[in-house]
Scaffold this active site. Structure first.
Site, PDB file in Angstrom:
ATOM      1  N   HIS A 170       0.862  -1.188   0.000  1.00  0.00           N
ATOM      2  CA  HIS A 170       0.000   0.000   0.000  1.00  0.00           C
ATOM      3  C   HIS A 170       0.893   1.231   0.000  1.00  0.00           C
ATOM      4  CE1 HIS A 170      -3.789   2.127   1.826  1.00  0.00           C
ATOM      5  NE2 HIS A 170      -3.081   2.954   1.058  1.00  0.00           N
ATOM      6  N   HIS A 212       1.386   4.875  -2.411  1.00  0.00           N
ATOM      7  CA  HIS A 212       1.046   5.753  -3.537  1.00  0.00           C
ATOM      8  C   HIS A 212       2.361   6.370  -3.999  1.00  0.00           C
ATOM      9  CE1 HIS A 212      -3.269   5.591  -2.461  1.00  0.00           C
ATOM     10  NE2 HIS A 212      -2.771   5.422  -1.244  1.00  0.00           N
ATOM     11  N   HIS A 259      -9.586   1.418  -1.454  1.00  0.00           N
ATOM     12  CA  HIS A 259      -9.523   2.027  -0.122  1.00  0.00           C
ATOM     13  C   HIS A 259     -10.946   2.018   0.435  1.00  0.00           C
ATOM     14  CE1 HIS A 259      -5.621   3.402  -1.394  1.00  0.00           C
ATOM     15  NE2 HIS A 259      -5.446   4.222  -0.382  1.00  0.00           N
ATOM     16  N   GLU A 307     -11.316   3.850   5.789  1.00  0.00           N
ATOM     17  CA  GLU A 307     -10.221   4.682   6.334  1.00  0.00           C
ATOM     18  C   GLU A 307     -10.898   5.774   7.163  1.00  0.00           C
ATOM     19  OE1 GLU A 307      -7.970   6.833   3.359  1.00  0.00           O
ATOM     20  OE2 GLU A 307      -6.341   7.319   4.732  1.00  0.00           O
ATOM     21  N   ASP A 334       1.774   3.972   2.809  1.00  0.00           N
ATOM     22  CA  ASP A 334       0.789   4.883   2.217  1.00  0.00           C
ATOM     23  C   ASP A 334       1.465   6.033   1.461  1.00  0.00           C
ATOM     24  OD1 ASP A 334      -1.844   5.429   1.609  1.00  0.00           O
ATOM     25  OD2 ASP A 334      -2.357   6.310   3.539  1.00  0.00           O
ATOM     26  N   ASP A 335       1.840   7.094   2.170  1.00  0.00           N
ATOM     27  CA  ASP A 335       2.454   8.284   1.551  1.00  0.00           C
ATOM     28  C   ASP A 335       3.630   8.719   2.428  1.00  0.00           C
ATOM     29  OD1 ASP A 335       0.237   8.935  -0.509  1.00  0.00           O
ATOM     30  OD2 ASP A 335      -0.846   8.698   1.373  1.00  0.00           O
TER      31      ASP A 335
HETATM   32  N1  ADE Z   1      -4.300   8.955  -1.870  1.00  0.00           N
HETATM   33  C1  ADE Z   1      -3.067   8.976  -1.351  1.00  0.00           C
HETATM   34  N2  ADE Z   1      -3.105   8.607  -0.068  1.00  0.00           N
HETATM   35  C2  ADE Z   1      -4.391   8.325   0.227  1.00  0.00           C
HETATM   36  C3  ADE Z   1      -5.057   7.859   1.379  1.00  0.00           C
HETATM   37  N3  ADE Z   1      -4.419   7.637   2.529  1.00  0.00           N
HETATM   38  N4  ADE Z   1      -6.394   7.703   1.320  1.00  0.00           N
HETATM   39  C4  ADE Z   1      -7.036   7.933   0.188  1.00  0.00           C
HETATM   40  N5  ADE Z   1      -6.456   8.362  -0.918  1.00  0.00           N
HETATM   41  C5  ADE Z   1      -5.136   8.540  -0.923  1.00  0.00           C
HETATM   42 ZN    ZN Z   2      -3.640   4.839   0.509  1.00  0.00          ZN
END
Ligand code: ADE
Ligand code: ZN
Length: 341
Positions: free
Chosen positions: A19, A21, A199, A202, A280-281
């Site tokens: 997971h 991005h 997703h 969340e 994630d990011d």
């Molecule tokens: N795009 C990038 N990170 C995200 C996240 N945590 N939730 C939804 N969309 C995303």
């Molecule tokens: Zn994500």
């Protein structure tokens, strides 16, 4: 366990990231470098002031900044550099397999060609496989704040590159954009041979997780934190061994949870859910794979067995072949057996 010891143990685990991005791995230093060479002004005058802006109260506040950052990506080389930087970083953390998202619409809506985006990402992934030994899968994610029609156009644009893309996902602003909005395009994506993830849960309610399973027919849920609200849903995840790709540092930074001690992953493991940990990011949330494992293990006082289970679950939940999964899981077990704790 001493925390220095815990860090070393986590560093050495052969890990799978499911997971991530790729646009969320865009470090400020590289963002400034690419903005300069593309002559695109950034709203911040220094790396420090940009980093200071990384304070979020919810998912939308993050997304607003994340989409602005991605605007400096124009040329194939930019997408290559972004992906290569991610791969070299996670290689240093002993990540051996990645399944990464890219958001085509973030770029095609600005006039950047689908081919430009995917060529850069794909060439870096191939180089990572050859030179770093990192295997990979690529997931094209539809932006859920846009229309289903726009997702259909993206599906169409992806078809010449079908052999490079393993699956489709669904990301961006969750609340108000339920999975049901994308039922038809997910069906069409599946007919093209793409695997499906989304997703869900969340920020959105557990009903979105049901929709992702029942309407979109996904094989994995990204996040899924909210499943514990619903016992029948937990049972469904157990019965069908549906993996959850959790992102603990992201959850803290986006206030999905108030503090790491509240993270649901321990309860999930205790229930036998196929819970996994990812970043994630990472450029926005303060850490890549090792930091996510470390902060979670420390806050929840996870046992060595539980940490090992998380690492095994990630390979189990991956889209590797059964033989490849077995090989990696054996390596993880051998690694833990070799530790003197
Ligand atoms: N795009 C990038 N990170 C995200 C996240 N945590 N939730 C939804 N969309 C995303
Ligand atoms: Zn994500």
């Amino acid at each position: 366990m001493k925390s220095s010891n815990l860090k070393e143990i986590i560093q050495g685990i052969p890990k799978a990231e499911l997971h991530l991005h790729i646009e969320g791995s865009f470090e400020p230093e590289l963002m400034f470098e690419i903005a300069n060479r593309n002559n695109i002004p950034l709203a911040y005058d220094s790396i420090e002031s940009l980093k200071k802006a990384y304070k979020f109260n919810n998912l939308q506040e993050f997304l607003d900044i994340y989409y602005i950052g991605a605007q400096v990506l124009i040329n194939e080389q930019d997408f290559f550099d972004l992906t290569w930087a991610y791969l070299t970083k996670v290689h240093s953390e002993n990540v051996v397999h990645v399944e990464i998202f890219f958001d085509p619409q973030t770029h095609t809506d600005r006039g950047v060609g689908f081919d430009v985006v995917i060529n850069g990402i794909y060439k870096a992934l191939e180089k990572g496989k050859q030179e770093l030994g990192i295997s990979y899968k690529l997931i094209m994610s539809y932006l859920r704040h846009l229309s289903e029609d726009s997702a259909f156009k993206t599906l169409e644009a992806s078809l010449p590159f079908k052999n490079w893309i393993d699956g489709v996902g669904l990301d961006s602003s969750e609340v108000g954009n339920p999975p049901s909005k994308f039922e038809k395009v997910f069906k069409a994506s599946s007919e093209q041979g793409y695997k499906l993830v989304a997703h869900a849960g969340e920020e959105g309610p557990s009903s979105y997780i049901w929709e992702a399973l029942d309407l979109l027919k996904v094989v994995r849920i990204d996040h899924g934190n909210r499943c514990l609200d619903d016992e029948a849903l937990v049972q469904r995840l157990l019965d069908e061994k549906i993996p959850l790709t959790l992102c603990p540092l992201s959850n803290v930074e986006l206030k999905v949870i108030q503090k790491m001690e509240d993270h649901p992953v321990l309860k999930m493991l205790e229930k036998g859910i196929l819970a996994t940990i990812h970043s994630d990011d990472p450029a926005y949330f303060g850490g890549y794979m090792s930091e996510n494992y470390y902060e979670t293990a420390k806050a929840l006082n996870l046992s060595t067995e539980q940490i090992m289970q998380l690492a095994i679950n990630a390979f189990e939940a991956s889209w590797l072949s059964d033989d490849e999964k077995k090989k990696h899981i054996k390596t993880v077990k051998n690694y833990f057996n070799s530790l003197v704790i």
